[in-house]
Design a protein around this motif. Structure first.
Motif, mmCIF file in Angstrom:
data_model
loop_
_atom_site.group_PDB
_atom_site.id
_atom_site.type_symbol
_atom_site.label_atom_id
_atom_site.label_comp_id
_atom_site.label_asym_id
_atom_site.label_seq_id
_atom_site.Cartn_x
_atom_site.Cartn_y
_atom_site.Cartn_z
ATOM 1 N N UNK A 198 52.355 42.292 46.649
ATOM 2 C CA UNK A 198 51.946 43.391 45.779
ATOM 3 C C UNK A 198 52.207 43.038 44.312
ATOM 4 N N UNK A 226 49.840 40.350 43.132
ATOM 5 C CA UNK A 226 48.519 40.936 42.940
ATOM 6 C C UNK A 226 48.470 41.768 41.676
ATOM 7 N N UNK A 286 45.827 41.008 38.677
ATOM 8 C CA UNK A 286 44.777 41.931 38.259
ATOM 9 C C UNK A 286 45.141 42.683 36.987
ATOM 10 N N UNK A 342 47.803 53.151 50.203
ATOM 11 C CA UNK A 342 49.223 53.426 49.968
ATOM 12 C C UNK A 342 49.615 54.787 50.535
ATOM 13 N N UNK A 365 49.735 54.650 54.258
ATOM 14 C CA UNK A 365 50.933 53.992 54.791
ATOM 15 C C UNK A 365 52.150 54.898 54.679
ATOM 16 N N UNK A 385 51.746 46.842 56.405
ATOM 17 C CA UNK A 385 51.934 46.781 54.954
ATOM 18 C C UNK A 385 51.610 45.381 54.456
ATOM 19 N N UNK A 424 47.963 45.386 54.095
ATOM 20 C CA UNK A 424 47.581 46.150 52.905
ATOM 21 C C UNK A 424 47.825 45.307 51.648
ATOM 22 N N UNK A 425 48.955 44.556 51.630
ATOM 23 C CA UNK A 425 49.252 43.763 50.437
ATOM 24 C C UNK A 425 48.204 42.662 50.251
ATOM 25 N N UNK A 426 47.753 42.070 51.360
ATOM 26 C CA UNK A 426 46.707 41.039 51.235
ATOM 27 C C UNK A 426 45.431 41.641 50.674
ATOM 28 N N UNK A 473 45.233 44.282 48.807
ATOM 29 C CA UNK A 473 45.467 44.600 47.402
ATOM 30 C C UNK A 473 45.305 43.364 46.533
ATOM 31 N N UNK A 474 45.853 42.225 47.002
ATOM 32 C CA UNK A 474 45.738 40.992 46.226
ATOM 33 C C UNK A 474 44.274 40.626 46.001
ATOM 34 N N UNK A 475 43.451 40.838 47.045
ATOM 35 C CA UNK A 475 42.060 40.402 46.878
ATOM 36 C C UNK A 475 41.176 41.452 46.223
ATOM 37 N N UNK A 476 41.516 42.736 46.325
ATOM 38 C CA UNK A 476 40.648 43.761 45.738
ATOM 39 C C UNK A 476 41.189 44.350 44.443
ATOM 40 N N UNK A 477 42.483 44.226 44.216
ATOM 41 C CA UNK A 477 43.047 44.785 42.996
ATOM 42 C C UNK A 477 43.201 46.284 43.031
ATOM 43 N N UNK A 478 43.088 46.878 44.225
ATOM 44 C CA UNK A 478 43.261 48.319 44.330
ATOM 45 C C UNK A 478 43.554 48.669 45.776
ATOM 46 N N UNK A 532 40.935 36.367 52.734
ATOM 47 C CA UNK A 532 42.141 37.195 52.581
ATOM 48 C C UNK A 532 41.907 38.622 53.050
#
Lengths: 101, 475
Positions: free
Chosen positions: A47, A50, A54, B125, B128, B170, B173-175, B177-182, B200
């Protein structure tokens, strides 16, 4: 010099795997809870990486939420471990086999 | 930012009752006794009414992370009804055993609050956190009989394996987030639609799905179910078997049909294999059980398999059949667990042997259990039959004929173990002839539930149109 994203992902992957193996191999409840913590922290690292990548703040916020959840989980885990210790004088999962399966 | 508080009326209601119990607990002695269960019972009806205030509303608030649509409202009504069925059971079970049963209802309400936010979440988020509020409460509830080793053990096993599932989720979800930025669903949907083979994101989806499959008890994530079902207090098992399953399917529906849409081809293959394994494992495992709660654990795995067929088929037909099945399964399972609680309390055993000659000792309990078992097995014209029928029909129409065939064969296997229970109740002799009483509230609820199992089976259209409206939110 900036560290590329892949490095973070590799480290978090390693952390997650260590946690997973710890959870499967360890027989002590406290160490199992510790392993779960490790897996959640692997996610936290992602997190934050990332979030830096971003340029967005939500990832860091999420990491805080995950920490809170991890703390709550461990609290309940320890409470149950205490109950078990009172009952059996042991926190070893090898001794918990009253439910067959 | 404008926050539309009126969208949160059901959540506010749940929160209000949570606070009433919390402060009642603190300031009044009476509250920790009988009053708490009565307030909770009343509150479950109030919550049900509050859910109708958002019926037909489609809107989002809190920056789009909280969304009310017909599917979310469907699940909220479903959970409120589940609570109505579970509370009298908890009263029967806990109020005699514990000095302060009031605290239990506090945990029950907090789990419900988690469920309500879970089905309305429009952000990974929030999803979760809501899921964790729900499952953390369940861990406590499973280990609630703190003087009984089996209950502690069930709680511990559930906690360790449940946290493992949460960790997977989680991490997924973190992966993403890393690839989508949201973590917001609409953003993820857009990014994923553009980059459908991004490794990812795909990895993240797999991690999330394995976490959710744990909740719905799909093979190979089912290993916790029999142990937890056997060890946990019976009312908690009833709640767990209905609410946890429904919550898992709510997440699956939301994620697979509104967020990860391009995942479709893989979805059909993946979930039809999962469904086939789950159906076989659940129904074969149930054949050799000697503990009724354990048997219901395996049977609930089997039912999860049928529900997964609905996910594999997808489309309006598959998903509305899934919701219909969920309603039928929920009504029937609660009825069955009320009987199990009553028998467990009066006979003092959860062994299947305790059901020998039940028809002589209590014709009422045996009769309602008979209807519930037939509905679970899928005998026409009961609710469970139409659930299975609709799901299998959707599978045939969706080109998954082999899966429908397997499902139909598994019905035959399940008939064997359900009917052997019936045989035990009606034909075999009991060692004791002592009559088993039923408390008035349980009797009343059992009559209502049995009537609705029969009615929903005979007269499917209202429920079916309700589920169709609910899945309109997805397509």
């Amino acid at each position: 010099m900036t560290i590329p994203l892949s490095h973070y992902l590799i480290v978090s992957g390693i952390l997650f795997t260590i946690g997973l193996f710890g959870l499967m191999i360890r027989r002590n409840i406290l160490l199992i809870l510790l392993s779960i913590e490790l897996m959640l922290n692997a996610a936290n690292l992602n997190f934050i990486a990332g979030s830096a990548l971003h340029g967005e703040i939500n990832g860091q916020l999420t990491a805080f939420f995950v920490m809170v959840i991890a703390a709550a989980e461990v609290t309940i885990g320890l409470a149950i471990a205490v109950l078990l210790f009172r009952k059996m004088d042991s926190v070893d999962t090898n001794d918990i086999r009253h439910l067959k399966g | 930012m404008n926050i539309m508080w009126s969208l949160l009326i059901p959540e506010w209601t749940v929160f209000a009752f949570l606070m009433i119990l919390l402060f009642g607990e603190m300031f009044s002695r009476e509250f920790s006794g009988k009053l708490a269960s009565q307030v909770t019972f009343l509150g479950s009806f109030v919550t049900l009414i509050a859910c109708f205030s958002v019926l037909g509303v489609t809107d989002s608030t809190f920056g789009g992370s909280f969304m009310v649509d017909s599917l979310a409202t469907f699940f909220k009504i479903f959970f409120a009804i589940t609570l109505i069925g579970v509370v009298p059971m908890c009263h029967e079970f806990f109020d005699r055993r514990l000095k302060n049963p009031g605290e239990f209802y506090l945990v029950l309400w907090s789990s419900l609050l988690g469920l309500f936010f879970l089905v309305s979440a429009n952000d990974l988020l929030l999803l979760f956190i809501a899921l964790e509020i729900f499952t953390l409460s369940l861990y406590i509830m499973a280990a609630y009989l703190k003087h009984e080793l089996l209950s502690i053990e069930a709680g511990l096993k559930y906690l360790i394996l449940g946290s493992l599932a949460s960790a997977f989720m989680i991490y997924g979800i973190s992966l993403i987030y890393v690839s989508c930025g949201s973590t917001s669903f609409p953003v993820i949907r857009e990014v994923f639609a553009l980059r459908t083979t991004h490794s990812l994101i795909l990895l993240g989806i797999l991690f999330i799905l394995s976490g959710v499959c744990f909740k719905v008890a799909a093979v190979p994530f089912q290993f916790w179910v029999p142990d937890v079902y056997e060890g946990a207090p019976t009312p908690v098992v009833a709640y767990l078997s209905v609410a946890s399953k429904a919550a898992g399917f709510a997440i699956l529906l939301k994620l697979l049909f509104t967020v990860f849409i391009p995942f479709e081809a893989a979805r059909t293959l993946m979930f039809s294999v999962l469904a086939a394994m789950t159906i076989l494992y659940g129904n074969l495992g149930a054949l050799v059980q000697t503990n009724i709660k354990r048997l219901f654990g395996y049977s609930s795995i089997g039912h999860a398999g049928y529900l997964l067929i609905g996910i594999a088929v997808g489309g309006e037909a598959g998903t509305s059949a899934l919701l219909y099945y969920l309603v039928a399964y929920g009504l029937t399972n609660i009825a069955a667990f009320i009987v199990i609680t009553e028998v467990g309390r009066r006979v003092g055993s959860d062994k299947i042997d305790a059901y020998r000659g039940l028809a002589k000792r209590s014709p009422f309990l045996a009769g309602t259990f008979f209807v519930a078992l037939l509905s679970l097995a899928g005998v026409p014209p009961l609710a469970g039959f139409f659930g299975k029928f609709l799901v299998l029909l959707a599978a045939v129409r969706g080109g998954l004929g082999w899966l429908a065939l397997l499902g139909a064969l598994a019905v035959a296997i399940s008939l064997f173990y359900y009917l052997s229970l019936v045989r035990m109740m009606y034909i075999e002799e009991s060692s004791s002839e002592q009559a088993i009483g039923v408390s008035p509230v349980s009797r009343f609820l059992l009559v209502i539930l049995t009537a609705s199992i029969i009615l929903v089976g005979f007269w499917q259209e209202p429920v079916l149109s309700f589920t169709r409206t609910a899945v309109h939110a997805l397509f």
